[in-house]
Design an enzyme around this catalytic site. Structure first.
Site, PDB file in Angstrom:
ATOM      1  N   SER A   1      71.220  12.644  36.288  1.00  0.00           N
ATOM      2  CA  SER A   1      70.503  12.472  37.548  1.00  0.00           C
ATOM      3  C   SER A   1      69.073  13.013  37.439  1.00  0.00           C
ATOM      4  O   SER A   1      68.812  13.932  36.663  1.00  0.00           O
ATOM      5  CB  SER A   1      71.264  13.218  38.650  1.00  0.00           C
TER       6      SER A   1
ATOM      7  N   GLN B   1      63.293   6.755  38.622  1.00  0.00           N
ATOM      8  CA  GLN B   1      63.430   6.897  40.067  1.00  0.00           C
ATOM      9  C   GLN B   1      62.036   7.017  40.663  1.00  0.00           C
ATOM     10  O   GLN B   1      61.308   7.969  40.382  1.00  0.00           O
ATOM     11  CB  GLN B   1      64.253   8.136  40.421  1.00  0.00           C
TER      12      GLN B   1
ATOM     13  N   TYR C   1      62.691  13.030  51.603  1.00  0.00           N
ATOM     14  CA  TYR C   1      61.423  12.446  51.179  1.00  0.00           C
ATOM     15  C   TYR C   1      61.071  11.276  52.092  1.00  0.00           C
ATOM     16  O   TYR C   1      61.744  11.020  53.086  1.00  0.00           O
ATOM     17  CB  TYR C   1      61.494  12.068  49.704  1.00  0.00           C
TER      18      TYR C   1
ATOM     19  N   GLY D   1      73.541  16.223  37.728  1.00  0.00           N
ATOM     20  CA  GLY D   1      72.254  16.913  37.676  1.00  0.00           C
ATOM     21  C   GLY D   1      72.372  18.252  36.978  1.00  0.00           C
ATOM     22  O   GLY D   1      72.025  18.402  35.804  1.00  0.00           O
ATOM     23  N   ARG D   2      72.876  19.246  37.694  1.00  0.00           N
ATOM     24  CA  ARG D   2      73.001  20.590  37.112  1.00  0.00           C
ATOM     25  C   ARG D   2      73.891  20.616  35.870  1.00  0.00           C
ATOM     26  O   ARG D   2      73.559  21.294  34.891  1.00  0.00           O
ATOM     27  CB  ARG D   2      73.516  21.561  38.173  1.00  0.00           C
TER      28      ARG D   2
END
Length: 388
Positions: free
Chosen positions: A22, A99, A183, A326-327
């Site tokens: 991600s 992205q 966002y 992600g993490r």
């Protein structure tokens, strides 16, 4: 039945497995350009077996960055750095994804603070942020954005299209529009941030207009053979914010405008949420499954899916087509290799580059000396989301 290591094909692109890295903002760019850090960091994840690899969110305009040290794709000079990244990702067997984003009212952040503290517009590293309405996010982001005019909204859609054209030139083969996490896209869809009285505010149809026009603009600039996807913040977790059922309707409209897959995440349009699911394993999975079933669109999701048995079960139950990490991708660049070891159904060594395999297979004499940890479990799906 699909599993975590089943290939996945969308449009003219086939991923070697269902595991995506991600986008994770790094604050390492200068003038929006990617550099040796990004080549190292992203190439390592591709070599570690991920099927789809995203760099951080890439800004379509200077004021669309989180901080002055975030990556951008608003200038032709930024293409060379991106080409280095995509070339290495492909060489390591993964598909490079991008992205595209505009941070809106969550920009102008302190570059050395991980993007969590907002700088005032007059600061040397800050700027005047923009949004659908002149409403501050709050909390650590107290400064009020300037409301965008309709002409400025049209210009942002042009910037999305220009960024998509550059992305194709840079070698990306998968494009995601970032409409989540507070966002700009997310803020247009949320009544917490969007209180406009024109055709971009009010009704759900009007609040989704920004997204549909962005998709239309990008669709014209992005090659048809490559997937066009979006990360959608589908729930604000707030009584007065965006509700999940409204998101399902908006995603259906996005599909009609050419969206090929939706990546489900949260709206994050306020620091004042009325529920906190962040400690729950795979808490977005059931939302993704509903969208998959009700909209008929391939889906991806993330959030607390870093346990291999959980990620695998999500795919096997066909609740999601892809798992975004992600993490876990930051903490373990060889997460797919570890997952294959834990699950026992895929030869882990097959996931690494060919020249590594020649060293690893013949010299594994003693299991503990190989460098690959032995399985800690039999892959049982404890604590995984239910099959309901």
């Amino acid at each position: 039945m699909p599993n975590l290591f089943t290939p996945f094909t969308l449009k003219g692109v086939t991923l070697r497995n269902r595991i995506a890295m991600s986008p994770m903002t790094m604050h390492r760019s200068v003038d929006g350009k990617m550099n040796d850090f990004h080549v190292m960091y992203l190439g390592a994840r591709a070599a570690g077996g991920f099927g789809l690899v995203f760099p951080e969110q890439i800004a379509i305009a200077p004021d669309g960055r989180t901080s002055v040290h975030c990556a951008g794709i608003y200038d032709d000079d930024q293409i060379d750095g991106l080409k280095r990244v995509t070339a290495l990702i492909k060489d390591m067997g993964a598909v490079p994804a991008i992205q595209l984003a505009h941070t809106g009212r969550k920009g102008s952040a302190e570059p050395d603070g991980g993007g969590v503290r907002m700088l005032p517009p007059e600061h040397a590293d800050g700027w005047q942020t923009v949004g659908p309405s002149a409403i501050a996010f709050g909390g650590r982001m107290p400064y009020t954005p300037r409301e965008l005019s309709k002409a400025e909204i049209a210009e942002i859609h042009t910037q999305f299209a220009s960024a998509a054209h550059r992305a194709a030139e840079a070698g990306f083969e998968w494009l995601e529009l970032h409409f989540a996490h507070g966002y700009l896209g997310a803020s247009f869809l949320s009544p917490l941030a969007n209180q406009r009285s024109d055709e971009y505010g009010g009704s759900p149809e009007n609040r989704a207009r920004f997204h549909l026009e962005a998709i239309d603009a990008v669709r014209k600039a992005w090659p048809e053979r490559f997937p066009l996807t979006a990360r959608v913040g589908c729930d604000d977790l707030h009584d007065d914010g965006l509700q999940f059922d409204d998101s399902i309707v908006a995603i259906r409209w996005m599909k009609e405008h050419g969206l090929d897959l939706v990546d489900l995440s949260l709206g994050m349009n306020t620091p004042e949420i009325n529920q906190s699911p962040f400690a729950e394993m795979g808490f977005m999975v059931d939302r993704a499954a509903r969208v998959r079933a009700e909209v008929g669109l391939p889906v991806a999701t993330s959030w607390n899916l870093g346990k291999p048995s959980v990620a695998d079960q999500v795919i096997r139950q066909e609740k999601s087509d892809l798992v975004y990490l992600g993490r876990p991708a930051l903490s373990n660049p060889h997460w797919p290799v570890w997952a294959a070891t834990e699950l026992g159904g895929q030869d882990p060594i097959d996931l690494v580059p060919r020249d590594w395999r020649g060293w690893l297979r013949p010299y594994r004499g003693h299991e503990a000396a190989s460098g690959w940890p032995p399985p800690a479990s039999n892959g049982a799906a404890d604590n995984a989301p239910s099959a309901t």
